[in-house]
Design an enzyme around this catalytic site. Structure first.
Site, mmCIF file in Angstrom:
data_model
loop_
_atom_site.group_PDB
_atom_site.id
_atom_site.type_symbol
_atom_site.label_atom_id
_atom_site.label_comp_id
_atom_site.label_asym_id
_atom_site.label_seq_id
_atom_site.Cartn_x
_atom_site.Cartn_y
_atom_site.Cartn_z
ATOM 1 N N LYS A 53 1.935 -14.707 -37.305
ATOM 2 C CA LYS A 53 2.479 -15.359 -36.106
ATOM 3 C C LYS A 53 3.889 -15.887 -36.368
ATOM 4 C CE LYS A 53 -2.129 -16.359 -34.384
ATOM 5 N NZ LYS A 53 -3.280 -17.269 -34.346
ATOM 6 N N GLN A 97 -4.480 -23.450 -35.629
ATOM 7 C CA GLN A 97 -5.298 -22.308 -36.043
ATOM 8 C C GLN A 97 -6.755 -22.732 -36.225
ATOM 9 O OE1 GLN A 97 -4.093 -19.065 -36.364
ATOM 10 N NE2 GLN A 97 -6.253 -18.533 -36.584
ATOM 11 N N ASP A 120 -1.752 -21.337 -26.595
ATOM 12 C CA ASP A 120 -2.995 -20.603 -26.861
ATOM 13 C C ASP A 120 -3.891 -20.588 -25.616
ATOM 14 O OD1 ASP A 120 -3.558 -19.166 -29.120
ATOM 15 O OD2 ASP A 120 -4.207 -20.906 -30.311
#
Ligand code: NDP
Length: 287
Positions: A53, A97, A120
């Site tokens: 990422k 994460q 997200d």
């Protein structure tokens, strides 16, 4: 192989070029898209994901910061850090994460992210807005699935879509996006009776279970589009999906590979959401 491949790497490359061009324009206007990635602990798979990422951000000309904390970071300290990033002007997107260590309440952490920086798309405000058809950000993996269908100009309206897997981050939101696009949607879970009865009805079959190669050729309607979200590591170290690609490719009309399918597209949609967050910031400053 009768099925056509939906090449996630190729599509991702194409979309990322467009994102980089838009990021360059925004940067010239004084706002460089910025993403903060938080990793707690040393889960090897998570380390690979966050590195990918951060690299994708650099390649697209974004600012990014990776904050890697030890496994014993307290929930209070993590929440303080998120609060600081919520206020940081150079950060437009915040990604925590998952999974987090068991002593940290993931729900509380995701809810602490400012929904305007929730790239997200996991905050309950975003999940709720998705239900009503107006999300601030679409969750990245479901968004990736939709982009892959869009890339083959699949006529979703009126199609039968079956989703195997009902998680909050993949199965449920991709179902909502397909429903809103006009599909007739069935969502299956581990308790579904006669799974094949449902999957064989599917024009669009999305699989996100975390069960390696569980969808074999006999689960698939000839000509269907099969989108394999699963990422599983086999004992020999190779990656595979939740779909038995070597069998299903002879039945499906279209199929995504693993690796090189939904994975690179998920990161691409993260970039897209971060870009949009930065664009919204620019618009709010120049309204
Ligand atoms: P979860 O474990 O959170 O959810 C799995 C879902 O699959 C659950 O709803 C479960 O049912 C259902 N399920 C499990 N076994 C079966 C079965 N035999 N038949 C029908 N349904 C079943 O997983 P995630 O959604 O987080 O992830 C799924 C997969 O996608 C994983 O391989 C993950 O690594 C991958 N993934 C890939 C991403 C990418 O970027 N490509 C991003 C996110 C995930 P129940 O609700 O009854 O428990």
């Amino acid at each position: 192989m009768p099925a056509k491949l939906i090449d996630g790497n190729l599509l991702a490359k194409h979309i990322r070029t467009q994102i980089a061009a838009s990021a360059a324009i925004l940067t010239a206007q004084g706002i460089k898209p910025g993403l903060a990635v938080i990793l707690v602990g040393e889960n090897p798979a998570s380390q690979v994901y966050v590195r990918n990422k951060v690299k994708a951000c650099a390649d697209a000309g974004f600012y990014s910061v990776l904050e890697n904390y030890p496994d014993d970071l307290s929930e209070v300290d993590l929440l303080k850090r998120i609060n600081a990033l919520n206020l940081a002007p150079e950060i437009h997107g915040i990604l925590v994460q998952l999974p987090l260590p068991p002593h940290i309440d993931s729900h509380a952490v995701l809810e602490a992210i400012n929904p305007l920086k929730d790239v997200d798309g996991f905050h309950v405000a975003n999940a709720g807005a998705l239900m009503t058809g107006a999300p601030i950000f679409k969750p990245c993996t479901p968004y990736a699935c939709m982009k892959m269908l869009e890339s083959i100009e699949y006529p979703i309206r009126g199609a039968r879509a079956v989703i195997v897997g009902a998680s909050n981050i993949v199965g449920k939101p991709v179902s909502m996006l397909l429903l809103q696009a006009g599909a007739t949607v069935t969502i299956c879970n581990s308790k579904t009776r006669d799974l094949g009865f449902h999957t064989r009805e599917a024009d669009i079959l999305v699989v996100a279970t975390g069960k390696p190669k569980m969808i074999t050729a006999n689960f698939v309607k000839p000509g269907a589009v099969v989108i394999d979200v699963g990422i599983n590591r086999l004992p020999d170290g190779k990656l595979c999906g939740d779909v038995d690609f070597d069998e299903v490719k002879y039945v499906a009309g279209w199929i995504t590979p693993v690796p090189g399918g939904v994975g690179p597209m998920t990161i691409t949609m993260l970039l897209q959401n971060t870009l949009e967050a930065a664009q919204k910031k620019y618009q709010s400053l120049h309204a």
